[in-house]
Design a protein around this motif. Structure first.
Motif, PDB file in Angstrom:
ATOM      1  N   GLY A 105       0.822  -1.206   0.000  1.00  0.00           N
ATOM      2  CA  GLY A 105       0.000   0.000   0.000  1.00  0.00           C
ATOM      3  C   GLY A 105       0.851   1.248   0.000  1.00  0.00           C
ATOM      4  N   GLY A 106       1.952   1.222   0.782  1.00  0.00           N
ATOM      5  CA  GLY A 106       2.851   2.368   0.836  1.00  0.00           C
ATOM      6  C   GLY A 106       3.520   2.628  -0.483  1.00  0.00           C
ATOM      7  N   ASP A 107       3.907   1.545  -1.162  1.00  0.00           N
ATOM      8  CA  ASP A 107       4.553   1.679  -2.470  1.00  0.00           C
ATOM      9  C   ASP A 107       3.598   2.293  -3.491  1.00  0.00           C
ATOM     10  OD1 ASP A 107       6.828   0.596  -1.447  1.00  0.00           O
ATOM     11  OD2 ASP A 107       6.524  -1.418  -2.262  1.00  0.00           O
ATOM     12  N   SER A 108       2.344   1.846  -3.466  1.00  0.00           N
ATOM     13  CA  SER A 108       1.371   2.355  -4.434  1.00  0.00           C
ATOM     14  C   SER A 108       1.070   3.824  -4.171  1.00  0.00           C
ATOM     15  CB  SER A 108       0.072   1.536  -4.388  1.00  0.00           C
ATOM     16  OG  SER A 108      -0.537   1.629  -3.108  1.00  0.00           O
ATOM     17  N   THR A 109       1.038   4.213  -2.889  1.00  0.00           N
ATOM     18  CA  THR A 109       0.812   5.622  -2.564  1.00  0.00           C
ATOM     19  C   THR A 109       1.981   6.478  -3.031  1.00  0.00           C
ATOM     20  OG1 THR A 109      -0.485   4.983  -0.605  1.00  0.00           O
ATOM     21  CG2 THR A 109       0.311   7.253  -0.695  1.00  0.00           C
ATOM     22  N   ALA A 110       3.185   5.952  -2.856  1.00  0.00           N
ATOM     23  CA  ALA A 110       4.376   6.679  -3.308  1.00  0.00           C
ATOM     24  C   ALA A 110       4.364   6.875  -4.816  1.00  0.00           C
ATOM     25  CB  ALA A 110       5.636   5.918  -2.877  1.00  0.00           C
ATOM     26  N   VAL A 111       3.905   5.867  -5.537  1.00  0.00           N
ATOM     27  CA  VAL A 111       3.799   5.962  -6.999  1.00  0.00           C
ATOM     28  C   VAL A 111       2.803   7.055  -7.370  1.00  0.00           C
ATOM     29  CG1 VAL A 111       3.009   4.776  -9.074  1.00  0.00           C
ATOM     30  CG2 VAL A 111       4.468   3.572  -7.450  1.00  0.00           C
ATOM     31  N   LEU A 112       1.665   7.083  -6.658  1.00  0.00           N
ATOM     32  CA  LEU A 112       0.655   8.118  -6.914  1.00  0.00           C
ATOM     33  C   LEU A 112       1.206   9.508  -6.619  1.00  0.00           C
ATOM     34  CD1 LEU A 112      -2.577   6.490  -5.409  1.00  0.00           C
ATOM     35  CD2 LEU A 112      -2.176   7.056  -7.810  1.00  0.00           C
ATOM     36  N   GLU A 113       1.980   9.619  -5.531  1.00  0.00           N
ATOM     37  CA  GLU A 113       2.573  10.913  -5.162  1.00  0.00           C
ATOM     38  C   GLU A 113       3.514  11.412  -6.254  1.00  0.00           C
ATOM     39  OE1 GLU A 113       3.686  11.885  -0.913  1.00  0.00           O
ATOM     40  OE2 GLU A 113       3.551   9.702  -0.773  1.00  0.00           O
ATOM     41  N   LEU A 168      -5.731  13.627  -5.014  1.00  0.00           N
ATOM     42  CA  LEU A 168      -6.904  13.249  -4.219  1.00  0.00           C
ATOM     43  C   LEU A 168      -6.843  11.774  -3.845  1.00  0.00           C
ATOM     44  CD1 LEU A 168      -9.770  15.185  -6.061  1.00  0.00           C
ATOM     45  CD2 LEU A 168      -9.042  15.519  -3.682  1.00  0.00           C
ATOM     46  N   GLN A 169      -6.314  10.967  -4.760  1.00  0.00           N
ATOM     47  CA  GLN A 169      -6.140   9.542  -4.450  1.00  0.00           C
ATOM     48  C   GLN A 169      -5.097   9.346  -3.357  1.00  0.00           C
ATOM     49  OE1 GLN A 169      -5.923   6.797  -7.907  1.00  0.00           O
ATOM     50  NE2 GLN A 169      -6.418   8.590  -9.163  1.00  0.00           N
ATOM     51  N   VAL A 170      -4.052  10.198  -3.355  1.00  0.00           N
ATOM     52  CA  VAL A 170      -3.030  10.140  -2.303  1.00  0.00           C
ATOM     53  C   VAL A 170      -3.652  10.476  -0.952  1.00  0.00           C
ATOM     54  CG1 VAL A 170      -0.910  11.183  -1.426  1.00  0.00           C
ATOM     55  CG2 VAL A 170      -1.126  10.685  -3.866  1.00  0.00           C
ATOM     56  N   VAL A 171      -4.455  11.527  -0.914  1.00  0.00           N
ATOM     57  CA  VAL A 171      -5.118  11.938   0.328  1.00  0.00           C
ATOM     58  C   VAL A 171      -5.996  10.810   0.860  1.00  0.00           C
ATOM     59  CG1 VAL A 171      -6.859  13.495   1.298  1.00  0.00           C
ATOM     60  CG2 VAL A 171      -5.071  14.400  -0.192  1.00  0.00           C
ATOM     61  N   LYS A 172      -6.692  10.158  -0.037  1.00  0.00           N
ATOM     62  CA  LYS A 172      -7.583   9.066   0.362  1.00  0.00           C
ATOM     63  C   LYS A 172      -6.806   7.863   0.892  1.00  0.00           C
ATOM     64  CE  LYS A 172     -11.394   6.244  -1.412  1.00  0.00           C
ATOM     65  NZ  LYS A 172     -12.238   5.934  -2.604  1.00  0.00           N
ATOM     66  N   ALA A 173      -5.617   7.617   0.332  1.00  0.00           N
ATOM     67  CA  ALA A 173      -4.858   6.414   0.682  1.00  0.00           C
ATOM     68  C   ALA A 173      -3.960   6.579   1.907  1.00  0.00           C
ATOM     69  CB  ALA A 173      -4.009   5.978  -0.516  1.00  0.00           C
ATOM     70  N   THR A 174      -3.469   7.801   2.154  1.00  0.00           N
ATOM     71  CA  THR A 174      -2.501   7.983   3.235  1.00  0.00           C
ATOM     72  C   THR A 174      -3.160   8.074   4.606  1.00  0.00           C
ATOM     73  OG1 THR A 174      -0.617   9.304   3.959  1.00  0.00           O
ATOM     74  CG2 THR A 174      -2.495  10.515   3.096  1.00  0.00           C
ATOM     75  N   LYS A 175      -2.437   7.623   5.642  1.00  0.00           N
ATOM     76  CA  LYS A 175      -2.920   7.707   7.028  1.00  0.00           C
ATOM     77  C   LYS A 175      -2.256   8.861   7.770  1.00  0.00           C
ATOM     78  CE  LYS A 175      -5.281   3.885   6.514  1.00  0.00           C
ATOM     79  NZ  LYS A 175      -6.762   3.931   6.424  1.00  0.00           N
ATOM     80  N   ASP A 176      -1.290   9.471   7.126  1.00  0.00           N
ATOM     81  CA  ASP A 176      -0.533  10.566   7.744  1.00  0.00           C
ATOM     82  C   ASP A 176      -1.367  11.849   7.676  1.00  0.00           C
ATOM     83  OD1 ASP A 176       1.208  12.721   8.263  1.00  0.00           O
ATOM     84  OD2 ASP A 176       2.943  11.606   7.522  1.00  0.00           O
ATOM     85  N   GLU A 177      -1.865  12.293   8.847  1.00  0.00           N
ATOM     86  CA  GLU A 177      -2.758  13.455   8.877  1.00  0.00           C
ATOM     87  C   GLU A 177      -2.056  14.735   8.423  1.00  0.00           C
ATOM     88  OE1 GLU A 177      -5.973  13.575   9.310  1.00  0.00           O
ATOM     89  OE2 GLU A 177      -5.990  11.393   9.472  1.00  0.00           O
ATOM     90  N   ALA A 178      -0.786  14.876   8.777  1.00  0.00           N
ATOM     91  CA  ALA A 178      -0.038  16.067   8.362  1.00  0.00           C
ATOM     92  C   ALA A 178       0.087  16.109   6.836  1.00  0.00           C
ATOM     93  CB  ALA A 178       1.349  16.071   9.005  1.00  0.00           C
ATOM     94  N   LYS A 179       0.352  14.945   6.262  1.00  0.00           N
ATOM     95  CA  LYS A 179       0.467  14.861   4.806  1.00  0.00           C
ATOM     96  C   LYS A 179      -0.887  15.139   4.141  1.00  0.00           C
ATOM     97  CE  LYS A 179       3.188  11.821   2.920  1.00  0.00           C
ATOM     98  NZ  LYS A 179       3.762  10.542   2.427  1.00  0.00           N
ATOM     99  N   LYS A 180      -1.944  14.601   4.749  1.00  0.00           N
ATOM    100  CA  LYS A 180      -3.290  14.857   4.214  1.00  0.00           C
ATOM    101  C   LYS A 180      -3.561  16.358   4.169  1.00  0.00           C
ATOM    102  CE  LYS A 180      -5.917  10.726   5.701  1.00  0.00           C
ATOM    103  NZ  LYS A 180      -6.715  10.423   4.491  1.00  0.00           N
TER     104      LYS A 180
END
Length: 250
Positions: A5-13, A47-59
């Protein structure tokens, strides 16, 4: 979050950041239509990154950035609409030598809204067999929609050699075939025509340096690109797109 999941979020970022960076570059270059598309794609990715990440600061950080990009995209959209309304809109696409991905659908489709019912084509080179096929493919695109074309006006020139009879016969076949689909093709010939342009009655005008004849010959009858023109290499040319208040009548 799992490693996958982390890898896919990084790709989206990364994809989102690169797309937005391209949007800004195009924006600075005043290539607003292309910039708007990149902003919209970049916003969707973020928006997909925001939805996938758990890091509130990053959101929070991404939501702020997305808000800024959305504001800019809306400003660009208003600017484009104003230019269209004032008849000042101009977009240029440069097709490089041997480039692919420039079928008629890719070049014209975004300008063929449902209200398009009449089309004007000025092209002195609808003469030889392959040029007649080019015009036929263009007509097929119009028939498929989403526009509801009822009338096509073609202004071209006569073949100066032995192909004149073949040209007239071919255009007659296209005319009859279009009639079967409820489309009227009006054909006129000029000895002085030089410019190449295509107009739709929703105000869009497209000028292509080589007219409809910008595709190269396929390498063989059964080579890739023979049928799918998105895969057919092109000659170098430019496509200029304008929007005018009034559509010229031939």
């Amino acid at each position: 979050m799992s490693r996958t999941g982390g890898d896919s979020t990084a790709v989206l970022e990364r994809a989102g950041a690169e797309t937005v960076k391209r949007a800004v570059e195009l924006d600075v270059a005043s290539r607003f239509q292309e910039s708007l598309v990149c902003y919209q794609e970049g916003i969707d990715l973020l928006l997909q990154v925001v939805k996938a990440t758990k890091d509130e600061a990053k959101k929070h950080r991404y939501r702020q950035k997305i808000s800024e990009y959305m504001t800019r995209a809306e400003d660009i959209k208003k600017h484009i609409e104003k230019e269209k309304k004032d008849g000042k809109y101009h977009k240029q696409i440069r097709i490089e030598e041997n480039a692919t991905g420039f079928s008629y659908e890719k070049v014209f489709q975004e300008y063929l809204s449902e209200i398009v019912s009449e089309v004007w084509v000025e092209d002195p080179y609808i003469r030889s067999v392959h040029q007649l096929y080019n015009f036929l493919r263009f007509c097929e695109m119009l028939v498929k929609g989403p526009c509801k074309v009822k009338t096509i006006h073609l202004l071209t020139s006569y073949d100066e050699g032995s192909g004149k009879s073949q040209q007239i016969t071919g255009l007659g076949e296209i005319q009859q075939s279009l009639r079967n689909y409820g489309v009227t093709l009006n054909i006129a010939f000029s000895t002085s025509i030089h410019d190449r342009e295509i107009r739709f009655n929703n105000g869009w005008m497209i000028k292509i340096g080589r007219g409809l004849d910008y595709f190269k010959r396929p390498q063989g009858r059964f080579s890739i690109g023979s049928c799918d023109f998105d895969l057919r290499p092109c000659h170098e040319t430019t496509v200029d797109v304008f929007h005018t208040k009034h559509t010229k009548k031939m």
